[in-house]
Design a protein around this motif. Structure first.
Motif, PDB file in Angstrom:
ATOM      1  N   THR A 123       2.714   6.153  -7.187  1.00  0.00           N
ATOM      2  CA  THR A 123       1.650   6.848  -7.908  1.00  0.00           C
ATOM      3  C   THR A 123       1.722   8.362  -7.688  1.00  0.00           C
ATOM      4  O   THR A 123       1.491   9.143  -8.612  1.00  0.00           O
ATOM      5  N   GLY A 124       2.057   8.762  -6.468  1.00  0.00           N
ATOM      6  CA  GLY A 124       2.061  10.186  -6.149  1.00  0.00           C
ATOM      7  C   GLY A 124       3.445  10.798  -6.078  1.00  0.00           C
ATOM      8  O   GLY A 124       3.668  11.748  -5.325  1.00  0.00           O
TER       9      GLY A 124
ATOM     10  N   ARG B   9       2.746   1.601  -3.309  1.00  0.00           N
ATOM     11  CA  ARG B   9       1.843   1.993  -4.392  1.00  0.00           C
ATOM     12  C   ARG B   9       1.507   3.484  -4.303  1.00  0.00           C
ATOM     13  O   ARG B   9       1.507   4.194  -5.308  1.00  0.00           O
ATOM     14  N   GLU B  10       1.229   3.962  -3.090  1.00  0.00           N
ATOM     15  CA  GLU B  10       0.919   5.380  -2.922  1.00  0.00           C
ATOM     16  C   GLU B  10       2.103   6.255  -3.317  1.00  0.00           C
ATOM     17  O   GLU B  10       1.943   7.291  -3.970  1.00  0.00           O
ATOM     18  N   GLN B  11       3.302   5.833  -2.941  1.00  0.00           N
ATOM     19  CA  GLN B  11       4.475   6.654  -3.216  1.00  0.00           C
ATOM     20  C   GLN B  11       4.818   6.690  -4.702  1.00  0.00           C
ATOM     21  O   GLN B  11       5.165   7.739  -5.239  1.00  0.00           O
TER      22      GLN B  11
ATOM     23  N   GLU C 224       8.236  10.355   3.516  1.00  0.00           N
ATOM     24  CA  GLU C 224       7.748   9.118   2.911  1.00  0.00           C
ATOM     25  C   GLU C 224       8.796   8.010   3.008  1.00  0.00           C
ATOM     26  O   GLU C 224       8.454   6.828   3.118  1.00  0.00           O
TER      27      GLU C 224
ATOM     28  N   ARG D 212       0.831  -1.213   0.000  1.00  0.00           N
ATOM     29  CA  ARG D 212       0.000   0.000   0.000  1.00  0.00           C
ATOM     30  C   ARG D 212       0.863   1.260   0.000  1.00  0.00           C
ATOM     31  O   ARG D 212       0.650   2.178  -0.797  1.00  0.00           O
TER      32      ARG D 212
END
Length: 577
Positions: free
Chosen positions: A202-203, A198-200, A216, A195
């Motif tokens: 994507t963003g 994936r967040e890192q 992060e 998770r």
């Protein structure tokens, strides 16, 4: 759950499993026969100096060894093929089930967890199947056969087997019982790592824009450290297992030699029989050790099977009708009748008593503050959700009674997030119409005001598109997503804030180009800019999930304080800029 999963997905491979069992049985019996032949060579050949007997029995041993090798190789081949096919079928079943989920189920599990369940969790179960076919089937045969052959060689030493096997089993059981909770936690920690990663990824642009890389990095380090701590704890127990097994194995071997030597010295046992008994004891304990190795895999596979089963046992809240309507009148009419929607466990509904009609050739705009329920309302049209009260009608038929393919064929949806798939511009446009020609694609791009920038690309329609369309700007992605919807020529167009990234001039040109195309279609537009919806046939003003205004732009300026407030706030912003 593990047994049910194995039973369900291994059922088509009964023939292959039977072949594996037979081959493992033959190969194990062959390996059990070899120590007995070796004992005969020692007692009847070496002791008596009978070279012919040694050669003759040795040739038999060689033949049996070749048979064992052939059976083992063939069994492993069929076992591996079956295990890989099992994993393929299980992954396909999960993918199909996830494909049927509504937005509610997708939100419940989350994309990172679903990815882990369809990859890592399936791999754990698949590894258990593979090791079962290659090791576990042979282990009980070897253990039972080894005990029988050991007693056959000498009953007086059989008590050593009765002591060594239970001791090893108890010790291994205690270690396994400590590992099971760790495996359960480990899978959830893998979800967390996926998770965060994936967040890192994507963003990443947002992280760099706000200089949040150190934060992060620390966040990922924490998730990674949590997974590492659990893995180390489980690994320590696993590392303790094999020394314990080898300790029991070596102590048992020493005991056989010690007590066996006394029996040989007393004339109660032959040297060859002692050698054979030692070989059988080692085979028995090796069988226990193989079973032990399998017991290491079983807890983790059991946890993974529970997680996979949770997905497979989850039914979508949006259930297709058994005999869905496939023939609609084609009036291109959309109606909401007393529609309400609430999320499970929510104290307040997202939508309440929504009623309006959007007819053919009519543009209906929806405006409201953030969180008013605009996107949720649009999601009810293609059945991403089902209303908790009331009904959504397409051509007079409740969408819950329409065949899903028929419903989606009538709708051209441009979602709030203009997502593009990896491939090419052409492949993304063909999501809307699989058999679209180049001329149709260029025509759709022309309407969506995307023709110029696509034509300027070196490869035109065949230009590569990165996952999510990240190699295009936000406005370009929106225009490509609009072209993808336009190319299918639907009867109902649904634009969910699909013009937000466009400048005012492009927005105006796009709306002018859409007018002739949508003359016989129902158009639903969610927008934040009043200029985008000012010429709509009817405008719906949403506030806290309720309609607080319905009418044309001019009528709402005279009757809806909420709409007037929105218009004035945008005018002030334009003057200030």
């Amino acid at each position: 759950m593990l047994l049910r999963t194995l039973r369900t997905f291994l059922r088509p491979y009964k023939r292959e499993m039977l072949i594996v069992v037979v081959l493992q049985l033959v190969g194990t019996i062959a390996s059990l026969y070899l120590p007995s032949l070796n004992a005969d060579i020692i007692d009847n050949g070496v002791v008596n100096g009978d070279t012919d007997y040694i050669i003759r029995v040795g040739a038999v041993m060689l033949g049996i060894s070749l048979l064992q090798v052939a059976c083992t190789i063939t069994a492993v081949y069929f076992g591996a093929r079956t295990a890989m096919a099992f994993g393929r079928d299980l992954r396909s079943a999960i993918f199909a089930r996830v494909g049927s989920f509504s937005a509610r189920e997708m939100g419940r599990f989350g994309a990172p967890s679903l990815i882990t369940r369809n990859t890592n969790d399936v791999q754990q179960i698949q590894m258990l199947v593979l090791m079962t076919f290659t090791m576990l089937i042979a282990a009980p045969i070897m253990m039972v056969g080894g005990i029988f052959m050991a007693i056959r060689e000498d009953v007086g030493l059989s008590w050593l087997v009765a002591v060594a096997v239970p001791v090893l089993g108890v010790v291994v059981g205690l270690i396994i019982s400590r590992m099971i909770p760790g495996y359960r936690v480990m899978q959830t920690r893998i979800d967390d790592v996926n998770r965060v990663l994936r967040e890192q990824t994507t963003g990443i642009r947002v992280l760099r824009a706000f200089v949040r890389e150190p934060f992060e990095t620390e966040r990922f380090a924490r998730a990674n450290a949590d997974l590492t701590d659990v893995a180390i704890t489980v690994g320590r127990w696993m590392a303790a297992m094999f020394p314990v097994v080898m300790l029991v194995l070596n102590v048992s071997s020493v005991a056989v030699l010690w007590f066996g030597a006394q029996r040989v010295d007393a004339g109660a046992m032959e040297i060859g029989a002692l050698t054979a008994f030692l070989s059988y004891l080692i085979q028995i304990l090796m069988a226990v050790m193989m079973s032990t190795f399998m017991l290491i895999l079983v807890p983790r596979a059991s946890v993974s099977a529970d997680r996979v089963g949770e997905v497979l046992d989850t039914d979508s809240t949006v259930v297709p009708p058994q005999r869905g309507v496939t023939d609609l009148p084609g009036r291109s009419e959309l109606a909401f009748e007393g529609v309400g929607f609430s999320y499970p466990g929510a104290t307040h509904p997202v939508l309440s008593d929504i009623s309006f009609t959007a007819g053919a050739g009519q543009t209906t705009a929806i405006i409201g503050s953030t969180g008013a329920g605009k996107t949720t309302l649009l999601s009810l049209i293609p059945r991403l959700f089902d209303p908790t009260t009331g009904a959504v009608l397409v051509d007079g038929v409740d969408v819950r009674e329409i065949d899903p393919d028929t419903l989606w064929a009538k709708i051209g949806l441009v979602p709030q997030q203009a997502y593009l798939f990896s491939g090419t511009v052409a492949s993304n446009l063909r999501f809307g119409k699989p058999d679209a020609t180049d001329e149709e694609m260029w025509a759709a791009l022309e309407i969506a005001q995307a023709r110029d920038f696509v034509a300027a690309l070196p490869e035109g329609l065949e230009t590569e598109v990165a996952q999510g369309g990240t190699n295009f700007s936000g406005g370009q992605r929106q225009r490509l997503a609009i072209a993808r919807a336009v190319i299918r020529r639907p009867e109902i167009y649904v634009f969910d804030d699909s013009f937000s990234a466009l400048d005012l001039a492009t927005d105006a040109r796009l709306r002018r180009a859409l007018k002739p195309l949508t003359a016989q279609a129902a158009v639903i537009i969610v927008a934040q800019r009043v200029s985008t919806i000012a010429d709509a046939d009817q405008i719906i003003v949403l506030e806290d999930g309720e309609i607080v205004g319905l009418g044309t732009h001019e009528a709402l300026l005279a009757t809806s304080p909420t709409y007037v407030e929105i218009v004035e706030s945008q005018l002030r912003a334009e003057v200030a800029s």
